[in-house]
Design a protein around this motif. Sequence first.
Motif, PDB file in Angstrom:
ATOM      1  N   GLY A 148      62.312 -64.888   6.960  1.00  0.00           N
ATOM      2  CA  GLY A 148      62.157 -66.224   7.519  1.00  0.00           C
ATOM      3  C   GLY A 148      61.266 -66.144   8.741  1.00  0.00           C
ATOM      4  N   TYR A 149      60.456 -67.173   8.963  1.00  0.00           N
ATOM      5  CA  TYR A 149      59.542 -67.178  10.107  1.00  0.00           C
ATOM      6  C   TYR A 149      59.667 -68.470  10.896  1.00  0.00           C
ATOM      7  N   VAL A 150      59.372 -68.365  12.195  1.00  0.00           N
ATOM      8  CA  VAL A 150      59.514 -69.477  13.127  1.00  0.00           C
ATOM      9  C   VAL A 150      58.169 -69.785  13.770  1.00  0.00           C
ATOM     10  N   VAL A 151      57.805 -71.056  13.784  1.00  0.00           N
ATOM     11  CA  VAL A 151      56.651 -71.530  14.535  1.00  0.00           C
ATOM     12  C   VAL A 151      57.162 -72.141  15.833  1.00  0.00           C
ATOM     13  N   VAL A 152      56.620 -71.665  16.956  1.00  0.00           N
ATOM     14  CA  VAL A 152      57.039 -72.149  18.271  1.00  0.00           C
ATOM     15  C   VAL A 152      55.948 -73.049  18.846  1.00  0.00           C
ATOM     16  N   ASP A 153      56.344 -74.215  19.330  1.00  0.00           N
ATOM     17  CA  ASP A 153      55.410 -75.142  19.968  1.00  0.00           C
ATOM     18  C   ASP A 153      54.977 -74.556  21.309  1.00  0.00           C
ATOM     19  N   ILE A 154      53.683 -74.302  21.474  1.00  0.00           N
ATOM     20  CA  ILE A 154      53.208 -73.630  22.689  1.00  0.00           C
ATOM     21  C   ILE A 154      53.325 -74.529  23.920  1.00  0.00           C
ATOM     22  N   LYS A 155      53.413 -75.834  23.741  1.00  0.00           N
ATOM     23  CA  LYS A 155      53.539 -76.741  24.878  1.00  0.00           C
ATOM     24  C   LYS A 155      54.970 -76.837  25.373  1.00  0.00           C
ATOM     25  N   GLY A 157      57.638 -74.826  24.142  1.00  0.00           N
ATOM     26  CA  GLY A 157      58.389 -73.580  24.011  1.00  0.00           C
ATOM     27  C   GLY A 157      59.549 -73.693  23.044  1.00  0.00           C
ATOM     28  N   GLU A 158      59.659 -74.836  22.358  1.00  0.00           N
ATOM     29  CA  GLU A 158      60.749 -75.041  21.411  1.00  0.00           C
ATOM     30  C   GLU A 158      60.313 -74.680  19.994  1.00  0.00           C
ATOM     31  N   VAL A 159      61.290 -74.461  19.133  1.00  0.00           N
ATOM     32  CA  VAL A 159      60.998 -74.193  17.726  1.00  0.00           C
ATOM     33  C   VAL A 159      60.480 -75.478  17.085  1.00  0.00           C
ATOM     34  N   ALA A 160      59.332 -75.360  16.400  1.00  0.00           N
ATOM     35  CA  ALA A 160      58.732 -76.518  15.736  1.00  0.00           C
ATOM     36  C   ALA A 160      59.002 -76.526  14.243  1.00  0.00           C
ATOM     37  N   ARG A 161      59.183 -75.335  13.657  1.00  0.00           N
ATOM     38  CA  ARG A 161      59.354 -75.257  12.207  1.00  0.00           C
ATOM     39  C   ARG A 161      59.918 -73.900  11.830  1.00  0.00           C
ATOM     40  N   VAL A 162      60.791 -73.891  10.829  1.00  0.00           N
ATOM     41  CA  VAL A 162      61.320 -72.651  10.262  1.00  0.00           C
ATOM     42  C   VAL A 162      60.926 -72.605   8.787  1.00  0.00           C
ATOM     43  N   SER A 163      60.389 -71.479   8.364  1.00  0.00           N
ATOM     44  CA  SER A 163      59.999 -71.303   6.963  1.00  0.00           C
ATOM     45  C   SER A 163      60.720 -70.091   6.402  1.00  0.00           C
ATOM     46  N   GLU A 164      61.254 -70.216   5.211  1.00  0.00           N
ATOM     47  CA  GLU A 164      61.923 -69.107   4.545  1.00  0.00           C
ATOM     48  C   GLU A 164      61.022 -68.519   3.467  1.00  0.00           C
ATOM     49  N   LYS A 165      60.904 -67.197   3.485  1.00  0.00           N
ATOM     50  CA  LYS A 165      60.153 -66.451   2.469  1.00  0.00           C
ATOM     51  C   LYS A 165      58.646 -66.754   2.500  1.00  0.00           C
ATOM     52  N   VAL A 166      58.185 -67.380   3.586  1.00  0.00           N
ATOM     53  CA  VAL A 166      56.752 -67.657   3.748  1.00  0.00           C
ATOM     54  C   VAL A 166      56.366 -67.280   5.173  1.00  0.00           C
ATOM     55  N   LYS A 167      55.338 -66.440   5.319  1.00  0.00           N
ATOM     56  CA  LYS A 167      54.920 -65.993   6.639  1.00  0.00           C
ATOM     57  C   LYS A 167      54.038 -67.061   7.286  1.00  0.00           C
ATOM     58  N   THR A 168      54.583 -67.748   8.287  1.00  0.00           N
ATOM     59  CA  THR A 168      53.865 -68.823   8.959  1.00  0.00           C
ATOM     60  C   THR A 168      53.550 -68.505  10.415  1.00  0.00           C
ATOM     61  N   GLU A 192      70.055 -80.984   4.357  1.00  0.00           N
ATOM     62  CA  GLU A 192      69.407 -79.969   3.525  1.00  0.00           C
ATOM     63  C   GLU A 192      69.859 -80.088   2.073  1.00  0.00           C
ATOM     64  N   PHE A 193      71.153 -80.240   1.848  1.00  0.00           N
ATOM     65  CA  PHE A 193      71.678 -80.337   0.481  1.00  0.00           C
ATOM     66  C   PHE A 193      71.243 -81.651  -0.181  1.00  0.00           C
ATOM     67  N   ARG A 194      71.226 -82.732   0.598  1.00  0.00           N
ATOM     68  CA  ARG A 194      70.859 -84.029   0.044  1.00  0.00           C
ATOM     69  C   ARG A 194      69.404 -84.050  -0.430  1.00  0.00           C
ATOM     70  N   HIS A 195      68.559 -83.284   0.263  1.00  0.00           N
ATOM     71  CA  HIS A 195      67.144 -83.211  -0.111  1.00  0.00           C
ATOM     72  C   HIS A 195      66.866 -82.069  -1.098  1.00  0.00           C
ATOM     73  N   PHE A 196      67.915 -81.398  -1.554  1.00  0.00           N
ATOM     74  CA  PHE A 196      67.756 -80.266  -2.487  1.00  0.00           C
ATOM     75  C   PHE A 196      66.690 -79.286  -1.970  1.00  0.00           C
ATOM     76  N   ASP A 197      66.790 -78.993  -0.673  1.00  0.00           N
ATOM     77  CA  ASP A 197      65.775 -78.179   0.006  1.00  0.00           C
ATOM     78  C   ASP A 197      66.091 -76.700  -0.211  1.00  0.00           C
ATOM     79  N   ARG A 198      65.704 -76.208  -1.369  1.00  0.00           N
ATOM     80  CA  ARG A 198      66.027 -74.844  -1.783  1.00  0.00           C
ATOM     81  C   ARG A 198      64.774 -73.984  -1.870  1.00  0.00           C
ATOM     82  N   ILE A 199      64.975 -72.690  -1.744  1.00  0.00           N
ATOM     83  CA  ILE A 199      63.925 -71.711  -1.979  1.00  0.00           C
ATOM     84  C   ILE A 199      64.437 -70.781  -3.076  1.00  0.00           C
ATOM     85  N   ILE A 205      70.253 -70.924   5.785  1.00  0.00           N
ATOM     86  CA  ILE A 205      70.671 -71.448   7.082  1.00  0.00           C
ATOM     87  C   ILE A 205      69.463 -71.870   7.912  1.00  0.00           C
ATOM     88  N   GLY A 206      68.413 -71.070   7.911  1.00  0.00           N
ATOM     89  CA  GLY A 206      67.243 -71.388   8.724  1.00  0.00           C
ATOM     90  C   GLY A 206      66.662 -72.750   8.432  1.00  0.00           C
TER      91      GLY A 206
END
Length: 255
Positions: A148-155, A157-168, A192-199, A205-206
Amino acid sequence: MKTPLTIIMPMAGRSGRFQGTHQGSKYYLSTLGMPMYHWALLSLPHNKAHRIITISLEKDREIATISRNRLPEQIRDKVEVFFIPDVLPGPAKTVSVVLSSIDRDSEIIVSHADQYLDWYASHFIEYICREKPDGCIPIVPMDVDDWGYVVVDIKTGEVARVSEKVKTSYYATCGVYYFRNKEVLSEALEDEFRHFDRIKSEYYIGTAFNYMIGRSLRVLPYYLNRVVSMNTPDDFRNAIPFLSMLKDNMWLPER
């Protein structure tokens, strides 16, 4: 911490990568005289937790009970083993089955059971208490796929996006996730479950953090230098020298 802390460790996966090298769930694989998940638990802030919930498959009931009883007494007394009959579609679904038993205001750490975080967990707790985020993700520099990878907003300092199984980005998740309380986690998982957001047919969890961010909740990164993974047989073999050093020097600090 002013509110109770619950640690949840889902350990009811298929352990498919270990088939052919180990029979049964990998989390109970002997690792320098301790089950694998003991190492993961020792690296967490267990001394701050009022409950530690492990989730195992019913077929592992005997070994799960034995391995719990081998934990140090001050940890063992906090550990509750929850059993489910079959493998569920991903760790997020597995974690969801125990949420009804957790206090509404309890802070929650969800942790995988196949890694050792090389950190001072007490510093992480101090950071949480100081910054008071809605969620927090320990991250580590990494340059491999299938994490899992995390994109951090440089302005901000917060997490902007989490991606699973994709290097972002160059910062990977460590398998440990903090949530301010049960309501925050439950609502994010429901989205997450309602949107069937699966990989690959699994819920992670991410992914839940993306729905928290979508609700304008504050998710912070926590930077680490190293995580010792035992996720695959190769990772497991590569982890042994480091874990052996810890054991030989009895460097298993209070967390």
